[in-house]
Design an enzyme around this catalytic site. Structure first.
Site, PDB file in Angstrom:
ATOM      1  N   HIS A 355       0.794  -1.237   0.000  1.00  0.00           N
ATOM      2  CA  HIS A 355       0.000   0.000   0.000  1.00  0.00           C
ATOM      3  C   HIS A 355       0.821   1.279   0.000  1.00  0.00           C
ATOM      4  O   HIS A 355       0.265   2.367   0.137  1.00  0.00           O
ATOM      5  CB  HIS A 355      -0.910   0.053   1.231  1.00  0.00           C
ATOM      6  CG  HIS A 355      -1.983  -0.984   1.228  1.00  0.00           C
ATOM      7  ND1 HIS A 355      -3.246  -0.755   0.703  1.00  0.00           N
ATOM      8  CD2 HIS A 355      -1.992  -2.254   1.671  1.00  0.00           C
ATOM      9  CE1 HIS A 355      -3.975  -1.843   0.854  1.00  0.00           C
ATOM     10  NE2 HIS A 355      -3.239  -2.773   1.432  1.00  0.00           N
ATOM     11  N   LYS A 542      -7.931  14.166   4.486  1.00  0.00           N
ATOM     12  CA  LYS A 542      -7.136  12.936   4.501  1.00  0.00           C
ATOM     13  C   LYS A 542      -6.083  13.111   5.575  1.00  0.00           C
ATOM     14  O   LYS A 542      -6.005  14.165   6.186  1.00  0.00           O
ATOM     15  CB  LYS A 542      -6.478  12.675   3.141  1.00  0.00           C
ATOM     16  CG  LYS A 542      -5.807  13.920   2.529  1.00  0.00           C
ATOM     17  CD  LYS A 542      -5.287  13.661   1.121  1.00  0.00           C
ATOM     18  CE  LYS A 542      -6.303  13.787   0.021  1.00  0.00           C
ATOM     19  NZ  LYS A 542      -6.744  12.544  -0.551  1.00  0.00           N
ATOM     20  N   ARG A 543      -5.261  12.079   5.837  1.00  0.00           N
ATOM     21  CA  ARG A 543      -4.188  12.259   6.806  1.00  0.00           C
ATOM     22  C   ARG A 543      -3.297  13.426   6.382  1.00  0.00           C
ATOM     23  O   ARG A 543      -3.140  13.704   5.193  1.00  0.00           O
ATOM     24  CB  ARG A 543      -3.355  10.971   6.926  1.00  0.00           C
ATOM     25  CG  ARG A 543      -4.009   9.894   7.738  1.00  0.00           C
ATOM     26  CD  ARG A 543      -4.283  10.348   9.165  1.00  0.00           C
ATOM     27  NE  ARG A 543      -3.055  10.417   9.930  1.00  0.00           N
ATOM     28  CZ  ARG A 543      -2.640   9.478  10.770  1.00  0.00           C
ATOM     29  NH1 ARG A 543      -3.381   8.399  10.966  1.00  0.00           N
ATOM     30  NH2 ARG A 543      -1.514   9.605  11.419  1.00  0.00           N
ATOM     31  N   LYS A 548       0.967  14.575   0.608  1.00  0.00           N
ATOM     32  CA  LYS A 548      -0.425  14.865   0.229  1.00  0.00           C
ATOM     33  C   LYS A 548      -0.624  16.354  -0.058  1.00  0.00           C
ATOM     34  O   LYS A 548      -1.673  16.785  -0.529  1.00  0.00           O
ATOM     35  CB  LYS A 548      -1.388  14.383   1.308  1.00  0.00           C
ATOM     36  CG  LYS A 548      -1.365  12.855   1.459  1.00  0.00           C
ATOM     37  CD  LYS A 548      -2.328  12.381   2.528  1.00  0.00           C
ATOM     38  CE  LYS A 548      -2.179  10.915   2.872  1.00  0.00           C
ATOM     39  NZ  LYS A 548      -2.911  10.008   1.973  1.00  0.00           N
ATOM     40  N   THR A 650      -8.487   6.780  -1.974  1.00  0.00           N
ATOM     41  CA  THR A 650      -9.842   6.238  -2.096  1.00  0.00           C
ATOM     42  C   THR A 650     -10.879   7.322  -1.846  1.00  0.00           C
ATOM     43  O   THR A 650     -12.008   7.222  -2.329  1.00  0.00           O
ATOM     44  CB  THR A 650     -10.067   5.066  -1.105  1.00  0.00           C
ATOM     45  OG1 THR A 650      -9.465   5.388   0.142  1.00  0.00           O
ATOM     46  CG2 THR A 650      -9.488   3.781  -1.636  1.00  0.00           C
ATOM     47  N   LYS A 654     -14.725   8.481  -3.533  1.00  0.00           N
ATOM     48  CA  LYS A 654     -15.946   8.819  -2.773  1.00  0.00           C
ATOM     49  C   LYS A 654     -16.491  10.176  -3.202  1.00  0.00           C
ATOM     50  O   LYS A 654     -17.704  10.352  -3.367  1.00  0.00           O
ATOM     51  CB  LYS A 654     -15.629   8.830  -1.267  1.00  0.00           C
ATOM     52  CG  LYS A 654     -15.259   7.465  -0.729  1.00  0.00           C
ATOM     53  CD  LYS A 654     -14.625   7.528   0.654  1.00  0.00           C
ATOM     54  CE  LYS A 654     -13.905   6.217   0.944  1.00  0.00           C
ATOM     55  NZ  LYS A 654     -12.969   6.293   2.071  1.00  0.00           N
TER      56      LYS A 654
HETATM   57  C1  26V Z   1       2.804   4.912   6.565  1.00  0.00           C
HETATM   58  C2  26V Z   1       3.737   5.704   7.185  1.00  0.00           C
HETATM   59  C3  26V Z   1       4.462   5.186   8.348  1.00  0.00           C
HETATM   60  C4  26V Z   1       5.740   5.909   8.597  1.00  0.00           C
HETATM   61  C5  26V Z   1       5.606   7.398   8.497  1.00  0.00           C
HETATM   62  C6  26V Z   1       4.975   7.870   7.272  1.00  0.00           C
HETATM   63  C7  26V Z   1       3.959   6.976   6.700  1.00  0.00           C
HETATM   64  C8  26V Z   1       3.228   7.414   5.645  1.00  0.00           C
HETATM   65  C9  26V Z   1       2.307   6.621   5.044  1.00  0.00           C
HETATM   66  C10 26V Z   1       2.086   5.371   5.508  1.00  0.00           C
HETATM   67  C11 26V Z   1       1.071   4.601   4.761  1.00  0.00           C
HETATM   68  C12 26V Z   1       0.750   3.254   5.244  1.00  0.00           C
HETATM   69  C13 26V Z   1      -0.012   2.468   4.265  1.00  0.00           C
HETATM   70  C14 26V Z   1      -1.266   3.150   3.794  1.00  0.00           C
HETATM   71  O1  26V Z   1      -2.127   3.517   4.536  1.00  0.00           O
HETATM   72  N1  26V Z   1      -1.385   3.303   2.490  1.00  0.00           N
HETATM   73  C15 26V Z   1      -2.564   3.846   1.855  1.00  0.00           C
HETATM   74  O2  26V Z   1      -3.354   2.748   1.441  1.00  0.00           O
HETATM   75  C16 26V Z   1      -4.540   3.145   0.781  1.00  0.00           C
HETATM   76  C17 26V Z   1      -5.312   1.902   0.473  1.00  0.00           C
HETATM   77  O3  26V Z   1      -4.627   1.129  -0.451  1.00  0.00           O
HETATM   78  C18 26V Z   1      -4.204   3.938  -0.470  1.00  0.00           C
HETATM   79  O4  26V Z   1      -5.401   4.373  -1.068  1.00  0.00           O
HETATM   80  C19 26V Z   1      -3.349   5.142  -0.117  1.00  0.00           C
HETATM   81  O5  26V Z   1      -2.942   5.797  -1.296  1.00  0.00           O
HETATM   82  C20 26V Z   1      -2.139   4.686   0.672  1.00  0.00           C
HETATM   83  O6  26V Z   1      -1.384   5.801   1.139  1.00  0.00           O
END
Ligand code: 26V
Length: 800
Positions: A355, A542-543, A548, A650, A654
């Site tokens: 992801h 979003k986060r 982003k 996603t 929406k």
């Molecule tokens: C994790 C972390 C952890 C360390 C610090 C920064 C950071 C930034 C992002 C993440 C993302 C973790 C995985 C995640 O949530 N990915 C999201 O998954 C969604 C479903 O597939 C996708 O639509 C998003 O684009 C994707 O960011």
């Protein structure tokens, strides 16, 4: 079961008597909610119990979706909709003079996820049930979900999300199906009857207690299961024979330590990723889930060699990647299967979804930690790595090559490598993302196993994101194209014919206005800011993260602020900029951007020369239920990540489904949205992934030089450190000019121009409305039902 209005009324009466020894009408609102929800739970329970029969377990392949996050959102209304009881419940409410919306306030919100990944898992559960796939979730029942965000003085303050404080009606505790999880201790290998049997001594046992949550399919009598595990100390009762105050406090301490495992969801944050407790969580739910699946199948007499035909395990990101080693452990140590056969079974059963390509988000665990915590599992990972590395060496005769793909390197375990080596399928979540995986991030693995890689573009469930969140639009669509789109959202396409139908378009516009009124009221309640419903509602939710680019959005607002003040002839269609975002607690820059948005907001909203054109709103504590109000009330959807960095997104889907137009970069699923709707119906801007790649390679981006040729933008950036906004934003300033890896300034000009273009088009109401209709018409393509059908057919080997 034939459910009528009369039946519901009499069940409410009965349950009120059982639960509160009172007449239903004499109970409090909160109790009435609980009675009502319990009655609904009763209706679905029959099918929940029957699910085994429905699916002929043992004959039909089961799917288990392992995920550390399930961002479910409130369940009462979606359960009612999926049970087909919506109209009936409305009638009952009318008769009793009650209001379903009011009841919903008491419905607990399981916010057991960080963002996209967790919400995707929830949409997938809904789709699996709704298209009749026997697919179940496996996760952790956290006592506390993602932190609650408060905004104090414009800054984020985190508090606990005590979502269980008033109980959770929808869950059922299944103590008798608890599993024992072993941590720590020593392993000695003993040879008995031709097997090397590991003897595990000195370990600690934690009890994993399952809580089941029903996942109701849409009008199809299917109820699947989401099983969340809670950690408990083994043997809950104290031994009163040996009771003394010493052992009592020791027990207390042990209990606290054990229960810490399922205490809270980690907010995704680089600084948290190395924490031992997080590793414990991962092994805890992986082991509990796999043990329960294997013991269930063994009881049914299914031999390990038949497991790949019986079930598939989908690993949601690397968080459950220990599944591969734990499954091997169970097969080898407990089921006495030889390594080679066990390995073939494991690969066939497991599949992995990636992801993110952000390197800081790639999970790695120090071997010392793993070895100490789960010694036997570590031995197995080492052996998997040894065999894999040997194979790669045989193929390339090149140790450098081997080290690039090794699972263990520099004393850390690369969890993505483990997941890839042990799975038969590895998928990305949009076409672009999968391309980046195969060409860049996992290029070496793609060369080894091209047949394992595939794309599954994300999707969303139209049941929550349209039927539930936008009832007026749902009814209008029913009136125009009939009801069948609810079973097959691809049929929304039929709406395209009406994109030039003025009277239909006006109705769409009218619904949007009503949703904007609701949102405006909500904004007022949440922030005390008044907004104009005739302004363009431009939304970025979003986060909060550098990639982003909420920062680009707020810089644009600052730019407009200056223009408005300096240019006497300035004009634009009024705009309300809406933000909502949580920042990881340790992510300093993200927190400063929240503060900046709020500071700019104060300045803009209080200045009468400015606020007639623009207003800025930050809604605190973004959640699924807030999204259900914000998204239907938005005109414009901000999807402006640096190209190549948002795996899919996603919320983009929406917004599209709810008739908001997208301003976005060619990133993640935006690329496919553009393909679906046509470039004339989406506002795409900015550098593409390949262009950015070139810039990075040539190192040709110098923000300072860039600003010299953009004097207006330079002034805006300077404002970050001249005190205009009150606080100190020099850290953001430094980030922007010290080679910002998200290219905010580089994309700024085209972003600005695109907003100007949008301003013009919005004034042409007919044109805008027709674009809106085309977007809604094409949004069915992004239904998670479509996505799940592809997972089923191409990964799980299920033809539905
Ligand atoms: C994790 C972390 C952890 C360390 C610090 C920064 C950071 C930034 C992002 C993440 C993302 C973790 C995985 C995640 O949530 N990915 C999201 O998954 C969604 C479903 O597939 C996708 O639509 C998003 O684009 C994707 O960011």
């Amino acid at each position: 079961m034939n459910i009528t209005k009369q039946k519901i009324l009499s069940d409410l009466k009965k349950v009120a008597m059982i639960m509160f020894t009172k007449e239903f009408i004499d109970t409090s609102k909160e109790d009435q909610y609980e009675i009502f929800a319990t009655v609904i739970k009763g209706y679905l329970s029959e099918n929940w119990l029957k699910k085994n029969e429905n699916y002929r377990i043992g004959k039909e392949k089961q799917v288990y979706y392992f995920s550390l996050e399930f961002l479910l959102g409130k369940m009462m209304c979606t359960n009612i909709i999926n049970l087909g009881l919506e109209d009936l419940c409305m009638e009952v409410m009318d008769e009793l003079g009650l209001d379903l919306d009011e009841f919903e306030k008491y419905d607990a919100e399981p916010g057991l996820g960080n963002g996209g990944l967790g919400r995707l898992a929830a949409c997938f559960l809904d789709s699996m049930a709704s298209i009749g796939i026997p697919g179940h979730g496996c996760g952790i029942r956290y006592d506390y979900g993602l932190f609650e965000q408060k905004i104090v003085n414009g800054e984020q303050i985190e508090g606990p999300d005590n979502w269980l404080k008033n109980g959770f009606v929808w869950e059922t505790k299944k103590s008798h199906e608890s599993q024992r999880i072993k941590f720590y201790g020593e392993i000695t290998l003993k040879e008995t009857e031709g097997y090397l049997t590991p003897i595990h001594t000195g370990y600690e046992t934690i009890l994993a207690v399952p809580y089941d949550i029903p996942v109701v399919g849409y009008n199809n009598k299917v109820v699947n299961n989401l099983r969340l595990w809670k950690a408990q100390i083994q043997g809950n009762d104290f031994d009163f024979n040996s009771f003394n105050y010493g052992t009592f406090s020791e027990l207390d301490e042990q209990k606290r330590k054990a229960e810490a495992i399922s205490k809270l969801l980690y907010p995704d944050d680089a600084t948290e990723s190395g924490r031992l407790l997080r590793l414990k969580q991962e092994y805890f739910f992986v082991s509990a889930g796999l043990q329960s699946i294997v013991s269930y199948n063994s009881k049914k007499g299914i031999r390990p060699s038949k497991f790949p035909e019986t079930f598939n395990i989908q690993i949601n990101d690397t968080h459950p990647a220990l599944c591969i080693a734990e499954f091997m452990r169970i097969l080898i140590d407990e089921k006495k299967v030889y390594w080679d056969e066990a390995w073939e079974i494991t690969k066939k059963v497991m599949s992995y979804t990636n992801h993110t390509i952000l390197t800081e988000a790639m999970e790695k665990w120090e071997i010392d930690k793993v070895q100490k915590l789960i010694p036997r599992v570590y031995m197995i990972i080492e052996e998997i790595n040894r065999r894999f590395c040997n194979k790669v060496y045989q193929k390339y005769d090149d140790w450098d090559r081997v080290m690039e793909v090794a699972i263990i390197k520099d004393r850390v375990i690369n969890m993505a490598h483990l997941a890839i080596v042990g799975s038969h399928s590895i998928n990305g979540v949009s076409k672009l993302h999968t391309e980046i995986l195969t060409k860049k991030i996992f290029k070496n693995f793609y060369e080894l196993y091209p047949e394992r890689f595939n794309n599954k573009t994300n999707g969303i469930t139209h049941r929550r994101w349209l039927l539930k969140s936008n009832k007026a639009l749902t009814t209008l669509i029913d009136d125009v194209i009939g009801y069948s789109w609810k079973d097959d959202p691809n049929l929304l396409e039929k709406l395209a014919e009406f994109s030039q139908d003025r009277s239909f378009c006006k109705k769409i516009e009218g619904i949007k206005l009503e949703n904007k009124k609701k949102l405006a009221k909500f904004i007022w309640e949440e922030t005390g800011i008044e907004v104009d419903v005739n302004s363009i509602f431009d939304t970025h939710v979003k986060r909060m993260h550098g990639y982003k680019r909420q920062l680009m959005n707020i810089l644009h607002i600052i730019y407009l602020y200056r223009e408005i003040l300096e240019d006497k002839d300035f004009t634009m269609h009024p705009k309300t900029f809406i933000f909502s975002a949580k920042a990881a607690p340790g992510y300093y820059l993200a927190k400063r951007i929240i503060k900046l948005i709020n500071s700019v907001g104060n300045l803009v909203n209080d200045d009468e020369r400015v606020n007639k054109f623009i207003r800025v709103v930050f809604i605190p504590n973004y959640s699924v239920s807030k999204a259900q109000i914000i998204i239907p009330g938005s005109d414009l959807s901000e999807q402006i990540s640096t190209a190549g960095m948002e795996a899919s997104g996603t919320s983009n889907m929406k917004f599209m489904m709810n008739g908001a137009l997208t301003i976005g970069t060619l990133d993640g699923a935006n690329v496919e949205m553009k393909e679906a709707v046509g470039e004339e119906n989406i506002f795409i801007f900015g550098l593409e992934y390949k262009e950015l790649k070139e810039i990075r390679k040539k190192q040709s981006y110098d923000p300072i030089k860039f600003l010299e040729t953009n004097p207006k933008l330079k002034t805006v950036v300077e404002m970050l450190r001249d005190g205009t906004f009150g606080g100190d934003f020099s850290s953001i300033y430094s980030h922007l000019i010290d080679g910002d890896r998200y290219f905010v300034l580089k994309d700024f000009n085209t972003y600005l121009e695109t907003h100007r273009k949008i301003d013009k088009i919005y004034r042409d109401r007919d044109k805008w409305n027709s674009m809106v209709v085309k977007n809604i018409a094409k949004s069915g393509y992004f239904s998670s039902d479509n996505t799940i059908r592809k997972y089923a057919k191409e990964i799980w080997g299920i033809d539905n």
